[in-house]
Scaffold this motif. Structure first.
Motif, PDB file in Angstrom:
ATOM      1  N   THR A  88     -62.088  95.681  29.643  1.00  0.00           N
ATOM      2  CA  THR A  88     -62.528  95.650  31.038  1.00  0.00           C
ATOM      3  C   THR A  88     -61.572  94.845  31.905  1.00  0.00           C
ATOM      4  O   THR A  88     -61.157  95.301  32.979  1.00  0.00           O
ATOM      5  N   ALA A 146     -71.572  92.960  35.302  1.00  0.00           N
ATOM      6  CA  ALA A 146     -71.375  94.053  34.344  1.00  0.00           C
ATOM      7  C   ALA A 146     -72.676  94.771  34.018  1.00  0.00           C
ATOM      8  O   ALA A 146     -72.654  95.899  33.548  1.00  0.00           O
ATOM      9  N   TRP A 149     -72.616  97.860  35.632  1.00  0.00           N
ATOM     10  CA  TRP A 149     -71.290  98.453  35.519  1.00  0.00           C
ATOM     11  C   TRP A 149     -70.599  98.499  36.873  1.00  0.00           C
ATOM     12  O   TRP A 149     -69.767  99.348  37.124  1.00  0.00           O
ATOM     13  N   TRP A 151     -68.454  96.274  38.273  1.00  0.00           N
ATOM     14  CA  TRP A 151     -67.515  95.154  38.335  1.00  0.00           C
ATOM     15  C   TRP A 151     -66.742  95.166  39.632  1.00  0.00           C
ATOM     16  O   TRP A 151     -66.634  94.166  40.295  1.00  0.00           O
TER      17      TRP A 151
END
Length: 152
Positions: A88, A146, A149, A151
């Motif tokens: 990530t 997160a 999801w 970010w």
């Protein structure tokens, strides 16, 4: 221990400290949280919990071979194929992801992984809680960007 041990820890540990031998990270099951002095992208706030991981003692069908020390140290010095955190972060930082080996594993290549390790050494800090029950981990995970999801 409540979530404050990860969201507002008394102490954050650097790569240099974690990678020492003997390591201050216990070889025990638990939950760990990552904070960043500089956020990996402009839409995230620096200095707050951005990632939560687990090192469970038991998995669905076996005893885990992982522990806090192994997981935290691997995140600092491993590669994207074995670390969702590294995968990530590298993507957020714009490091090129490449297929390696048989074509199923993805990493940032030798140079990219080194760049990511250097960035993490300067910006990533970690804290942990030993033997936190798995059900509590999910509540902690929900506190991070997160979780959705989203970010960046």
């Amino acid at each position: 221990m409540g979530h404050a041990a990860l969201t507002e820890p008394d102490r954050l540990w650097s790569a240099q400290e974690v990678l020492l031998r003997p390591s201050p990270v216990p070889a025990a099951a638990g939950v760990y949280g990552w904070h960043f002095e500089k956020a990996p992208c402009p839409d995230l706030d620096a200095g707050r919990l951005l990632y939560v991981g687990i090192a469970p003692q038991y998995m669905a069908n076996r005893t885990s071979t992982q522990n806090l020390r192994k997981r935290v140290r691997y995140h600092y010095r491993g590669n994207a194929a074995g670390s969702t955190l590294r995968l990530t972060l590298g993507c957020l930082l714009g490091i090129e992801l490449r297929r390696v080996g048989s074509g199923k594993r993805m990493t940032f290549g030798k140079a990219g992984e080194a760049t990511l390790s250097q960035w993490m050494a300067g910006n990533a800090r970690v804290c942990w809680i030993e033997r936190e029950p798995l059900r509590d981990w999910w509540r902690l995970y929900a506190l991070t960007p997160a979780a959705g999801w989203g970010w960046c």
